[in-house]
Design an enzyme around this catalytic site. Structure first.
Site, PDB file in Angstrom:
ATOM      1  N   SER A 256       0.798  -1.225   0.000  1.00 14.65           N
ATOM      2  CA  SER A 256       0.000   0.000   0.000  1.00 14.65           C
ATOM      3  C   SER A 256       0.832   1.276   0.000  1.00 14.65           C
ATOM      4  CB  SER A 256      -0.952   0.022   1.190  1.00 14.65           C
ATOM      5  OG  SER A 256      -0.248   0.171   2.403  1.00 14.65           O
TER       6      SER A 256
ATOM      7  N   LYS B 160       0.963   4.396   6.765  1.00 13.86           N
ATOM      8  CA  LYS B 160       0.405   5.260   5.725  1.00 13.86           C
ATOM      9  C   LYS B 160       1.074   6.625   5.824  1.00 13.86           C
ATOM     10  CE  LYS B 160      -2.839   2.109   4.897  1.00 13.86           C
ATOM     11  NZ  LYS B 160      -2.759   1.239   3.704  1.00 13.86           N
TER      12      LYS B 160
END
Length: 243
Positions: free
Chosen positions: A54, A127
């Site tokens: 991701s 993230k």
């Protein structure tokens, strides 16, 4: 004439005493090293590995990163920081049962204790922090850009599929509540980040209390070694006046 037996006894006693002192010092040094490692891991820095794609191409699967745990507990976070955080609830599947024999599990537990292991990495997420408390974030404008507090962002770290211009396939318009942050993966079309949890009880926002720290370096493999930037030029001008 000197009795040789009486002469050897003190020497042997001295040798035995010397080994005992050496063994004691080694044990003391080992215990201190373990305690220092534990304190560093608990309060200062620890290692995590990357289990998913991701954050590509910034981070690759199985990369190891070092996380500064003094942020945000002591020092504030900034927009653009790469952060590691605990699952706010429903972002990850249930933890898989431990594998390996008891010896392997024991070694893993010891390495985790001193901060050299990262067996719980798959129960954390990594993230990029896009929005701080109070920020208004929208996506996307006519050029496919995301905006923070009305400022369109040029995001050089974003990975997009061929032919795509918009930095998010999912449009959104949110304002970050107090005590929360908004996070997104750099691999925008392959990241189940804040955008995809807006229907959750947390509305996609991550509590600052769940943030473990800021990742600042890729430590392994050596070929991937690099400092992790928060791209201050990308977020220049996004600060809300009066905050």
């Amino acid at each position: 004439m000197t009795d040789s037996t009486e002469t050897m006894r003190p020497r042997r006693a001295t040798r035995k005493s010397g080994w005992k002192v050496l063994l004691r010092d080694v044990v003391v040094i080992f215990v201190i090293a373990v305690l220092v490692s534990f304190l560093i891991k608990t309060f200062v820095a620890r290692s995590f590995y990357i289990p998913s794609g991701s954050m590509e191409n910034t981070l690759q699967i199985n990369d190891r990163i070092i996380v500064n745990e003094l942020q945000p507990s002591v020092f504030p976070l900034s927009r653009g920081d790469v952060v590691v955080f605990k699952d706010p609830g429903g972002w990850l599947p249930a933890a898989a049962p431990q594998t390996g024999n008891p010896i392997q599990q024991g070694v893993g537990a010891v390495l985790d204790f001193v901060g050299l292991g990262a067996s719980d990495s798959d129960q954390h997420l990594v993230k990029r922090l896009i929005g701080l408390p109070g920020d208004h974030i929208t996506c996307c404008n006519a050029l496919g850009q995301m905006s923070v507090n009305g400022v369109p962002l040029k995001e050089p770290y974003v990975l997009l599929p061929a032919g795509q211009q918009a930095v998010s396939a999912k449009p959104f318009d949110v304002t970050v509540p107090a005590g929360k942050v908004w996070v997104m993966g750099d691999n925008r079309y392959n990241s189940a980040d804040s955008r995809y949890h807006m229907d959750d009880p947390t509305k996609g926002f991550v509590p600052l209390s769940d943030v473990v720290g800021r990742a600042f370096v890729v430590s392994w493999p050596v070929s991937h070694w690099t400092w992790l930037s928060n791209y201050p030029e990308t977020f220049s001008g996004t600060e809300v006046k009066g905050k």
